[in-house]
Design an enzyme around this catalytic site. Structure first.
Site, mmCIF file in Angstrom:
data_model
loop_
_atom_site.group_PDB
_atom_site.id
_atom_site.type_symbol
_atom_site.label_atom_id
_atom_site.label_comp_id
_atom_site.label_asym_id
_atom_site.label_seq_id
_atom_site.Cartn_x
_atom_site.Cartn_y
_atom_site.Cartn_z
ATOM 1 N N PRO A 42 0.970 -1.354 -0.076
ATOM 2 C CG PRO A 42 -0.739 -1.377 1.448
ATOM 3 C CD PRO A 42 0.894 -2.324 1.069
ATOM 4 C CD GLU A 49 -20.321 10.162 16.949
ATOM 5 O OE1 GLU A 49 -19.579 9.050 17.296
ATOM 6 O OE2 GLU A 49 -20.233 11.045 16.021
#
Length: 671
Positions: free
Chosen positions: A242, A464
């Site tokens: 990557p 959240e």
């Protein structure tokens, strides 16, 4: 002291700037010689005739103090336009304009010429008192301004020509990179005189890849060690991984460690607007490499020229394919005893041509992946050396907080922490600065002045809090580290940070719990406010992707079956590799998975509604809560088996030292 010999293959190169200089001098001389030759020369009687007939507008005396004394005669415009019998030479040279000078006369005796012209001018003035008088001026030929005026067009044209020659040539292979060197290689050579300062000591966290690359260097330094046993030196080494994992850094270390010439070039340097240039540069590169063998050639981002040829509905580019064909021939054509090794790097090995990857060309493929816990700790130690750190900074703690980060991202965290500490006026970088840097990388820049309405802030807090509760009470959910409702980045109004366990294989239950946790934010809004908002857009994107992969890629659905269309979809970019009936079934099963987990999230939050209220209210008061705050409010997590990041010790329920992995896609929970 021995005299350094000139390489046999190097020939003196012709400097094409000499050619430019010769052409410029010729043009300037031609212009100067023609400066005084444009107007026809006439006698003194003709000058008097022009003055007496009133055709003269102006007389300019040039160089009266030299032997080349001239009188330049300018004719009135109406004389040029209306007099059909006027001298054809003047008209053909200057047209009907009054640019001039139209005539010139060589002066022998200045006083006699002045007296003659003055008498003729007064005679015409007496007969025509209303007529305009003749203008008399004096100048010196070849003045600086005059020369600039004449030479400027030529200088401009030469400059434009040189500019385009440099652009077309691209700077490769010769002085200025002229078009004559367009087929020369642009590779940068590193040898004993221009050595790279990076060594293998500067590469951390890539022990296996570094060992493989060091062996390649050893091949060139001590080839007899391997050839005596019948082995052959590899022709090519491909670094795969990557972005940001250190592929180019490994190549730099090879250039710094190997005592052989090292050619470095980018894959895009072979691409040019002219046909055949790429193949020519490949030939020239390998020709230079053979002359300096043993040596190493490094091609960065080789996918620019190594893409598979003629796959799919869209055929490849002929010029790029010609370049690839030449590279294939050069790799498989040169003799192994020459000692030329090709090293390349790419983060897209799936699009490379199969002929490029076969043994005999790239004999070795070295995977350069993201570092584990130990590797991240080593990388932090390397990047912490040049930074003035406080006593509380621990590389191991930082490594535990950054699972899933690549080496370039870890270096960025260290740099951000130093900048934050300098902004705060500190003399050293402490853990608080590193925590702020990690938040900066994960969620973006903190928006301190962003205006959020109180009712919006409540929605964000409960959203959240829903993620936090799901991460606390779901067995396979990613363990919670921190929850915040501080706006960050361009669109993040809040996020929850987790530390997923590092696993090579992921069970189906883990993916279902992850979907349930992502949907818990929207479920919390539904339970608390009786309506949903646009804040779950990022969650829904990730939920859809996970469910799609479960059905289409991983074969985790009973109705669709144990099939995977992943490879087939890459080859058929424009056509689905399954029927319309199967596509309909896939859509139905994806929707069933998502709907089922949403109901599960609703039931969980209804059961833990009291805990949801506690977490949401704490977020509204403090805006940021950590794992310790959640434990204080709702008790210890029943599935707590992750390392205690704060203390660096294992918490209860040790996971046998398994490191944690944080997928970059799992970092921010965006509202």
């Amino acid at each position: 002291m021995t005299e350094k010999k000139k390489p046999s293959g190097d020939k003196p190169k012709f400097n094409y700037y000499w050619l430019y200089a010769i052409i410029a001098v010729v043009l300037i001389l031609l212009n100067i010689f023609n400066m005084s030759g444009t107007a026809p020369e006439i006698s003194s009687d003709k000058v008097v005739e022009l003055l007496e007939t009133g055709q003269v507008e102006k007389i300019v005396f040039v160089n009266l103090e030299s032997s080349e004394r001239l009188a330049e005669i300018y004719i009135k415009k109406d004389s040029l336009d209306n007099n059909a019998d006027f001298d054809k030479v003047a008209k053909s040279s200057f047209g009907s304009s009054n640019a001039g000078p139209h005539y010139k006369h060589r002066i022998v005796v200045v006083e006699d010429f002045f007296a003659m012209t003055e008498a003729a001018r007064k005679e015409y003035k007496a007969a025509n008192p209303l007529a305009a008088d003749v203008k008399i001026t004096t100048e010196t030929s070849g003045s600086i301004m005059g020369m600039i005026g004449y030479l400027f067009p030529f200088i401009l044209l030469i400059g434009i020509w040189v500019f385009f020659m440099r652009r077309v040539g691209g700077g490769g292979g010769g002085p200025g990179g002229q078009i004559f060197n367009i087929g020369r290689s642009k590779a940068t050579l590193f040898d004993k005189d221009t050595k790279v300062s990076v060594t293998f000591k500067d590469v951390a966290g890539l022990d296996e890849a570094k060992e493989e690359v060091m062996e390649v260097v050893d091949f060139l330094k001590r080839p007899e060690k391997y050839t005596t046993l019948g082995g052959k030196i590899p022709k090519g080494v491909l670094l795969v991984g990557p972005p940001g994992t250190g592929k180019t850094l490994l190549a730099k270390a090879v250039a710094g460690e190997a005592d052989v010439p090292f050619f470095s070039i980018s894959g895009s340097d072979f691409v040019e607007m002219f046909v055949g240039v790429g193949a020519s540069r490949v030939r020239d590169l390998f020709k230079q490499a053979r002359e300096k063998a043993p040596c190493i050639i490094f091609i960065d981002e080789i996918d620019a020229i190594g893409r598979a040829r003629g796959k799919g509905a869209v055929q490849g580019n002929d010029e790029r394919e010609n370049t690839l064909n030449q590279l294939l021939v050069e790799m498989d054509g040169f003799k192994t005893e020459k000692g030329v090794i090709l090293m390349a790097a790419t983060n897209r090995p799936d699009i490379l041509d199969n002929a490029l990857l076969r043994p005999g060309r790239f004999d070795r493929q070295i995977g350069v992946g993201k570092p584990d816990l130990k590797g991240r700790e080593q990388i932090f130690k390397v990047h912490l050396k040049p930074i003035k750190i406080a006593d509380d900074v621990d590389a191991k703690k930082l490594a535990q907080q950054t699972p899933g980060f690549a080496g370039a991202e870890l270096a960025n965290i260290c740099n951000e922490a130093a900048l934050i500490a300098a902004r705060r006026g500190k003399k050293g970088v402490d853990m608080d600065d590193f925590n702020s840097a990690i938040d900066r990388v994960i969620g973006g820049l903190e928006k301190k002045n962003k205006l959020i309405l109180p009712e919006e802030k409540r929605v964000i807090a409960y959203h959240e809090a829903g993620h936090a509760i799901s991460g606390w009470f779901l067995e396979y959910a990613n363990p919670l580290v921190k929850v915040t409702i501080v706006p960050r980045g361009l669109s993040a109004l809040g996020y929850a940070q987790y530390l997923p366990k590092e696993k090579n294989i992921v069970p189906k239950e883990h993916l279902l719990d992850e979907i349930c946790g992502l949907l818990a934010g929207r479920a919390a809004e539904q339970i608390t406010f009786g309506q949903i908002s646009t804040g779950a857009q990022n969650d829904l994107d990730r939920v859809t992707q996970i469910a799609y992969n479960m059905v289409v890629v991983y074969g985790m659905n009973a109705k669709v079956g144990h099939v995977s269309y992943y490879g087939m979809m890459k080859d058929n970019q424009f056509d689905k590799p399954y029927s319309n009936e199967t596509a309909k079934l896939i859509d139905e099963e994806i929707r069933a998975i998502i709907d089922g987990q949403y109901v599960r999230a609703l039931n969980l939050l209804k059961e833990k509604n009291k805990e949801l209220e506690l977490i949401a209210n704490e977020l509204l008061n403090k805006e940021v809560i950590l794992k310790d705050d959640v434990e204080r409010l709702i008790g210890r997590c029943p599935y707590d088996d992750v390392p205690d990041v704060k203390s660096g010790e294992k918490a209860a329920g040790d996971n046998n030292g398994v490191d944690t992995l944080l997928d970059p896609e799992d970092l921010p929970e965006i509202v």
